[in-house]
Design a protein around this motif. Sequence first.
Motif, mmCIF file in Angstrom:
data_model
loop_
_atom_site.group_PDB
_atom_site.id
_atom_site.type_symbol
_atom_site.label_atom_id
_atom_site.label_comp_id
_atom_site.label_asym_id
_atom_site.label_seq_id
_atom_site.Cartn_x
_atom_site.Cartn_y
_atom_site.Cartn_z
ATOM 1 N N GLN A 24 5.445 13.071 3.105
ATOM 2 C CA GLN A 24 6.683 13.591 3.692
ATOM 3 C C GLN A 24 7.126 12.765 4.895
ATOM 4 O O GLN A 24 8.322 12.588 5.130
ATOM 5 N N SER A 25 6.159 12.217 5.625
ATOM 6 C CA SER A 25 6.511 11.472 6.831
ATOM 7 C C SER A 25 6.946 10.043 6.542
ATOM 8 O O SER A 25 7.670 9.443 7.340
ATOM 9 N N ALA B 88 17.662 -3.113 1.700
ATOM 10 C CA ALA B 88 17.472 -4.345 0.931
ATOM 11 C C ALA B 88 18.500 -4.448 -0.188
ATOM 12 O O ALA B 88 19.081 -5.508 -0.430
ATOM 13 N N GLN B 89 18.756 -3.329 -0.866
ATOM 14 C CA GLN B 89 19.724 -3.343 -1.966
ATOM 15 C C GLN B 89 21.122 -3.665 -1.452
ATOM 16 O O GLN B 89 21.870 -4.412 -2.072
ATOM 17 N N ALA B 90 21.475 -3.091 -0.289
ATOM 18 C CA ALA B 90 22.797 -3.339 0.268
ATOM 19 C C ALA B 90 22.991 -4.813 0.588
ATOM 20 O O ALA B 90 24.051 -5.400 0.324
ATOM 21 N N LEU C 131 10.602 4.665 3.574
ATOM 22 C CA LEU C 131 10.560 3.780 2.409
ATOM 23 C C LEU C 131 11.911 3.735 1.695
ATOM 24 O O LEU C 131 12.381 2.669 1.274
ATOM 25 N N GLU C 132 12.526 4.902 1.561
ATOM 26 C CA GLU C 132 13.832 4.955 0.904
ATOM 27 C C GLU C 132 14.865 4.161 1.694
ATOM 28 O O GLU C 132 15.694 3.455 1.116
ATOM 29 N N GLU D 87 0.827 -1.202 0.000
ATOM 30 C CA GLU D 87 0.000 0.000 0.000
ATOM 31 C C GLU D 87 0.865 1.257 0.000
ATOM 32 O O GLU D 87 0.597 2.222 -0.729
ATOM 33 N N LEU D 88 1.911 1.252 0.808
ATOM 34 C CA LEU D 88 2.791 2.428 0.876
ATOM 35 C C LEU D 88 3.546 2.624 -0.437
ATOM 36 O O LEU D 88 3.725 3.755 -0.900
#
Length: 297
Positions: free
Chosen positions: A71-72, A84-86, A77-78, A10-11
């Motif tokens: 904004q919150s 996860a990428q790391a 999320l980032e 959802e996010l």
Amino acid sequence: MRIRSPSLPELHAFAALAKTGSFSLAAESLCVTQGAVSRAIARLEAHLGQTLVTRRGRRSELTPVGQTYLQSVAGALEQLESSAQALQTNGRRRALRLSVTPSLFSKWLIPRLPDFHALHPEVALSFVPYRRDDPLDAAEADAWIRSGDGRWPRGIRSDYLVGRELVPICSPGDVRPASPPLDAQGLLSRPLLFHVHYPDNWRRWFEAQGCGDAQPQPAAHFDQVSMLVQAVIAGLGCAVVQRCLIEEELASGRVAIACGRSVEIERGYHLCYPAAQRDAPALAAWREWLLEQAGRH
């Protein structure tokens, strides 16, 4: 404990919609159907009890409440994506062992390395000890950055990077606006500082200025460019150096260009590597990035 936060699908649907302004484009970016995005937004609004999105024809806009909520949650999320990428790339990081001429390493390359690490987290750079007489086939390194004229042993390919531009430098006090401008003849009367390994640099520079009969005499010799530049800053005399090695000092005003045009020489810094390894993924990424940095320079 009751979980109050929405689900990640959802996010992500909400963030993608906010970024694209379109249900169809958001669906495309997430590789799902438009209906899946629409249902995710509906569930999110129901969960929060707030209207987050308004439709305006084919476009969609966040409500003031939606903008505040974005904004919150955007930073969280980032961070989740970065983490996860790391983890995903850590297990398949590619190592690249490099040997780099110290002067270029410290003055030109190191300030640029954060950009490479940001673009290529999958490549783990390892810098091995530099040896001036390394034959460029040592097993300890995968590639080298060396000073030379481009003539390398058989089987070694190279790309020119930087370093062919020679400029005369002096203390900023020597070129104050109120002082008479320096010229080539004026420099001959100044203490001239020489590089031990390249004593011909001053003669080459004077010849390019039309002073072919000049006989520059050394006031002192130094075996490292860093020492040569520090001597200029201390006011011991003038030196002629490769411009790529004094970017920081010029920008900060610790040294100044003395006079005249720069001189192009045959010698410069090259990326050298075995021809058979050119397309190896880590080396290819390094080579492409280096050439792009050299082009900017």
